[in-house]
Design an enzyme around this catalytic site. Structure first.
Site, mmCIF file in Angstrom:
data_model
loop_
_atom_site.group_PDB
_atom_site.id
_atom_site.type_symbol
_atom_site.label_atom_id
_atom_site.label_comp_id
_atom_site.label_asym_id
_atom_site.label_seq_id
_atom_site.Cartn_x
_atom_site.Cartn_y
_atom_site.Cartn_z
ATOM 1 N N CYS A 277 -7.038 -11.215 6.750
ATOM 2 C CA CYS A 277 -6.663 -9.881 7.226
ATOM 3 C C CYS A 277 -7.369 -9.564 8.535
ATOM 4 O O CYS A 277 -6.894 -8.747 9.320
ATOM 5 C CB CYS A 277 -6.982 -8.830 6.175
ATOM 6 S SG CYS A 277 -8.663 -8.914 5.533
ATOM 7 N N GLY B 216 0.804 -1.216 0.000
ATOM 8 C CA GLY B 216 0.000 0.000 0.000
ATOM 9 C C GLY B 216 0.837 1.265 0.000
ATOM 10 O O GLY B 216 0.461 2.275 -0.606
ATOM 11 N N GLU C 73 -6.967 -1.791 1.008
ATOM 12 C CA GLU C 73 -7.298 -2.705 2.105
ATOM 13 C C GLU C 73 -6.008 -3.441 2.456
ATOM 14 O O GLU C 73 -5.604 -4.371 1.755
ATOM 15 C CB GLU C 73 -8.388 -3.699 1.685
ATOM 16 C CG GLU C 73 -9.724 -3.059 1.356
ATOM 17 C CD GLU C 73 -10.471 -2.526 2.559
ATOM 18 O OE1 GLU C 73 -9.972 -2.694 3.697
ATOM 19 O OE2 GLU C 73 -11.541 -1.937 2.365
#
Length: 510
Positions: free
Chosen positions: A297, A246, A263
């Site tokens: 996650c 990310g 995410e």
């Protein structure tokens, strides 16, 4: 639990049959890159990869599809998603088989992932009649203000191995009813699941007469993902993966003034108070911490237990861990399948070693199963580690079944521990005290995007927006008003007065 792992031939035949029923010929898909099954560590199939150079053509086709699809009424667009959901129902077991074979999920969790795909299709069909704007009072007489929402453009999706199809479907079902085409770069570890999912949507597109190019899948390596990230024709880039990923994706998309939906990592905790029902708590912890072999996650990675209950709770959870059936994910009765590859097992062992050096005590687990039978498959025993405090290794996300147990004395201390990690995805509290629950959910309580009471940290439903804060990326997918990320907003002023008064009392007469 004792079991014999399936042979390579058995798994290959299962994959061939499931893919064929979904409309994919694995022989036609074959190429130079091998798909290895974590079930036995052996090659499952081979695939031909796209390259970064293929992204230009895919985006161009998607842009062409967008020009016509954006003008189709949203409820009609919903009809395409309805048909896709029907095909998913017909092939739930087939897709579930591919998920199990490629990423090692047990059958119920693999089919549960397909059920999420079906559920988001149902949600999106209803949403297609509810893309609401607002009417706003104007300060000028004879004027009306309103908001309208319009299709955004091409949506690029980069998905991770642990949910090889569901996260794509979250994005795709919503994007399609919002008027957007999708270009998907799936995980290199799960290309067969991706090909089968895309084939079912292609069938729905053909049956409904929707434009070609609405849905495309590019199986390939990091160069494909990077090309999607940097492509100016991709209006929204939705990426699921590590925080490290990310950090690279976000700035690159922002640099070209695109939108990103991230995410990323999670380091999810449950607070267990003295009033908690320990039977319910134990069940909630075990599923959240050991399910999917710790590779969600939303996996529970920390338990923050009051000093009055920590010993009994740890004993209960450890006893449940010792009974967990570990084995082939496609065998009946298995609850814990393999880690996805050897690197994941190595990361788990490194974390356990670091925890020991930082004062941790291994309570149970941490070993490996079936090493002699399948040296290239990595079945790990879910581990529990008692920690005296929240150390560096506890603050890091290790994508493996390690559960750290930490003590607390006051609820304020417990909430501070919950929040004292870089990630902010999911959290929960187990309590029978309403005041404790409300305190946990308050503005100065859990700082996560998901905060639960008397359930674990995993198992989110599609009706709520999914995502987290801090290093989790801030994105929201799936339910609630997450659809707004896939559309552009326009504010409209309509003057029906016959006069031209200006806002804020401005006078400008010519």
């Amino acid at each position: 639990m004792t079991t014999t792992l399936p042979t390579a031939d058995d798994l290959r035949q299962q994959a061939q049959d499931a893919a064929r029923r979904c409309g994919v010929d694995l022989d036609a898909l074959a190429g130079d890159h091998f798909v290895t099954s974590p079930v036995n560590g052996q090659p499952l199939s081979s695939v031909r990869w796209s390259t970064g150079a293929d992204v230009d053509g895919a985006v161009a086709r998607a842009v062409e599809a967008f020009r016509s699809w954006r003008t189709v009424p949203a409820p009609v667009r919903g009809g395409l998603v309805r048909r896709f959901g029907e095909l998913l129902r017909e092939h739930k077991a087939d897709l579930g088989t591919l998920v199990s074979l490629e990423v090692g999920k047990i059958t119920s969790e693999a089919e549960g992932e397909v059920q999420e795909m079906i559920d988001i299709c149902e949600f999106a069909v209803g949403l297609s009649r509810q893309l609401y704007g607002r009417t706003i009072s104007s300060e000028r007489p004879g004027h009306r203000l309103m908001e309208t929402w319009h299709p955004l453009g091409v949506v690029g999706v980069i998905s991770a191995f642990n949910f090889p199809a569901a996260v794509w479907s979250w994005n795709t079902a919503i994007a399609l009813v919002c008027g957007d085409p999708v270009v998907w770069k799936p995980s290199e570890l799960a290309p067969l699941t991706a090909a089968a999912s895309a084939a079912l949507l292609d069938r729905a597109i053909a049956e409904e007469g929707a434009p070609e190019g609405l849905s495309q899948v590019l199986i390939g390596g990091p160069d494909v993902g990077e090309a999607l990230v940097d492509h100016p024709g991709v209006a929204l880039l939705s990426a699921t993966g590590s925080t490290r990923m990310g950090r690279a994706v976000g700035p690159r998309v922002a640099d070209r003034f695109g939108r990103s939906l991230l995410e990323l990592g999670g380091n999810n905790a449950a607070i267990v108070t003295p009033s908690a029902d320990l039977d319910l708590t134990t069940r909630g912890i075990v599923f959240s911490a050991a399910g999917t072999a710790g590779q969600r996650c939303t996996t529970m990675r920390r338990v923050i237990a009051h000093v009055d209950v920590i010993d009994e709770l740890t004993e209960r959870v450890a006893a449940a861990y010792r009974r967990l059936p570990i084995g082939s994910p496609v065998a009946e009765g298995t609850l814990v399948g393999p880690l996805v590859h050897g690197a994941a097992y190595k990361a788990m062992q490194n974390a356990l070693e670091a925890a020991g050096q930082q004062g941790g005590e291994l309570v149970v687990g941490g070993g490996r199963r079936f090493e002699d039978e399948a040296p290239d498959a990595y079945y790990a025993e879910p581990a529990i580690v008692r920690m005296p405090e929240q150390t560096d290794v506890v603050r890091q996300e290790t994508f493996a079944p390690i559960l750290y147990v930490l003590p607390y004395r006051t609820l304020e201390e417990a909430i501070a521990l919950n929040n004292d990690v870089p990630q902010g995805l999911s959290s929960s509290i187990f309590t029978s005290d309403q005041a404790e629950a409300e305190r946990f959910l308050a503005a100065d309580g859990s700082d996560c995007g998901i905060a639960n009471v008397n359930i674990g940290t995993s198992g989110a439903e599609i009706g709520g927006a999914f995502g987290g804060e801090k290093e989790t990326g801030g994105g929201r997918e799936s339910g609630s008003d997450a659809w707004r990320s896939y559309m552009r907003r326009a504010t409209n002023t309509i003057n029906y007065s016959g006069e031209l008064p200006l806002a804020q009392g401005v006078k400008f007469t010519v």
